[in-house]
Design a protein around this motif. Structure first.
Motif, mmCIF file in Angstrom:
data_model
loop_
_atom_site.group_PDB
_atom_site.id
_atom_site.type_symbol
_atom_site.label_atom_id
_atom_site.label_comp_id
_atom_site.label_asym_id
_atom_site.label_seq_id
_atom_site.Cartn_x
_atom_site.Cartn_y
_atom_site.Cartn_z
ATOM 1 N N ILE A 2 0.854 -1.186 0.000
ATOM 2 C CA ILE A 2 0.000 0.000 0.000
ATOM 3 C C ILE A 2 0.890 1.236 0.000
ATOM 4 O O ILE A 2 1.714 1.418 0.889
ATOM 5 N N ARG A 3 0.724 2.082 -1.020
ATOM 6 C CA ARG A 3 1.566 3.256 -1.107
ATOM 7 C C ARG A 3 0.781 4.562 -1.033
ATOM 8 O O ARG A 3 1.040 5.389 -0.185
ATOM 9 N N SER A 4 -0.109 4.817 -1.911
ATOM 10 C CA SER A 4 -0.755 6.142 -1.924
ATOM 11 C C SER A 4 -2.247 5.996 -2.181
ATOM 12 O O SER A 4 -2.777 6.546 -3.138
ATOM 13 N N VAL A 50 -0.641 3.000 7.303
ATOM 14 C CA VAL A 50 -1.432 2.588 6.148
ATOM 15 C C VAL A 50 -0.771 3.037 4.841
ATOM 16 O O VAL A 50 -0.342 2.212 4.041
ATOM 17 N N GLU A 51 -0.683 4.339 4.623
ATOM 18 C CA GLU A 51 -0.205 4.835 3.330
ATOM 19 C C GLU A 51 0.661 6.091 3.490
ATOM 20 O O GLU A 51 0.453 7.071 2.783
ATOM 21 N N PRO A 52 1.634 6.080 4.405
ATOM 22 C CA PRO A 52 2.414 7.302 4.607
ATOM 23 C C PRO A 52 3.269 7.649 3.398
ATOM 24 O O PRO A 52 3.901 6.788 2.780
ATOM 25 N N ASN A 53 3.256 8.928 3.056
ATOM 26 C CA ASN A 53 4.175 9.422 2.034
ATOM 27 C C ASN A 53 5.604 9.195 2.520
ATOM 28 O O ASN A 53 5.955 9.552 3.640
ATOM 29 N N LEU A 54 6.438 8.597 1.686
ATOM 30 C CA LEU A 54 7.815 8.299 2.080
ATOM 31 C C LEU A 54 8.761 9.476 1.850
ATOM 32 O O LEU A 54 9.884 9.470 2.342
ATOM 33 N N PHE A 55 8.328 10.477 1.075
ATOM 34 C CA PHE A 55 9.170 11.643 0.772
ATOM 35 C C PHE A 55 10.504 11.220 0.160
ATOM 36 O O PHE A 55 11.551 11.778 0.470
ATOM 37 N N LEU A 56 10.464 10.242 -0.747
ATOM 38 C CA LEU A 56 11.703 9.801 -1.391
ATOM 39 C C LEU A 56 12.304 10.902 -2.255
ATOM 40 O O LEU A 56 13.516 10.932 -2.468
#
Length: 290
Positions: free
Chosen positions: A55-57, A264-270
């Protein structure tokens, strides 16, 4: 070749706001995986055809929480889901802050007002009202005691939609120290970021807000790392978490407190931490290979 689904949402007609998704998809493919970005609510997706669904966004889940958690249950039975469905169900409702507090984790003090509850609001200090299921500061606003009538209208709107409200003191430490996000991947600290306060005085609860103003890299203090680790250790049944983000602000005593625990779906700020892409890819591949 492992098959990985990177689970997102359908933003149409708007473009996707997930800046990390194409980067992560390309990096996984370069590492030898078959990686696809897929919508969580696409009924044609064969989840059993993937070795791992990450689960990403899924950034529309907060106003479709029941539908989303039901999907997570189905997906988790068809393939390995990260994070697991039981974690998703627990974390989609911010009443988990009460459980963290009971476990001794320092959190932002929180009261909950469900539909039908008396609209009891603070009359001596500034406070925040927001839903227990929300993301991106949706339906969130801050009020002074003099703005009682506006806060009541806010609560009435949420209750009319069946939403439970959270009432928290406005943590003034955020004005000076910002909000720090400590991100974990594969059980280890990945990186950290800091952003300025999201809720400006006088901004309506239903107004569009910038979710991550002034975002910048951050080096967490030992105290911040300790609180984050305590929060993760308090997640029920000690599940295996592929990823986690712990959002911290300073309390009145200057010590960090958990504002949110994002599983759940935290923004990773890559895009802010490009050096973390390799570690994320390695952890995803390891999880896909089981």
């Amino acid at each position: 070749m492992p098959r990985v689904a990177l689970v997102t949402y359908d933003p149409r007609p708007e473009p996707s706001r997930d800046r990390d998704l194409p980067v992560l998809t390309a990096a996984l493919r370069e590492a030898g995986a078959e990686a696809d970005a897929v919508f969580w609510d696409d009924g044609d997706v064969d989840w059993a055809g993937y070795d791992l669904a990450v689960i990403r966004s899924t950034w529309d889940y907060s106003w479709r929480a029941a539908e989303f958690t039901a999907w997570a249950e189905r997906c988790g039975k068809a393939t390995r889901l990260a994070n697991p469905a039981e974690v998703v169900r627990w974390n989609t409702d911010k009443r988990y802050l009460g459980e963290l507090a009971e476990a001794g984790v320092p959190v932002v003090p929180t009261r909950y007002l469900a539909p039908g509850d008396p609209l009891d609001l603070p009359d001596t200090y500034e406070y925040v009202v927001k839903p227990t299921s929300g993301a991106g500061a949706r339906y969130a606003a801050r009020y002074t005691p003099e703005q009682h009538a506006s806060a009541v209208r806010h609560l009435e709107r949420m209750h009319a939609e069946g939403l439970t409200a959270m009432v928290q003191p406005y943590m003034r430490g955020i004005d000076a120290g910002g909000e720090r996000a400590l991100q974990f991947f594969g059980g280890q600290l990945l990186h950290a970021s800091r952003k300025r306060a999201v809720l400006a005085p006088g901004t309506a609860f239903d107004a569009d807000k910038v979710a991550h103003p002034g975002l910048e890299p951050w080096t967490p203090t030992p105290a911040e790392l300790s609180v984050a680790q305590r929060a993760l250790a308090a997640v029920p049944d000690a599940p295996e978490l592929l990823y986690a983000r712990v959002d911290l602000v300073d309390g009145e005593d200057g010590q960090p407190r958990v504002m949110e625990l994002e599983l759940v779906e935290p923004n990773l700020f890559l895009f802010l931490h490009p050096g973390s892409v390799r570690r994320v890819v390695e952890a995803v591949l390891a999880a896909a290979r089981g």
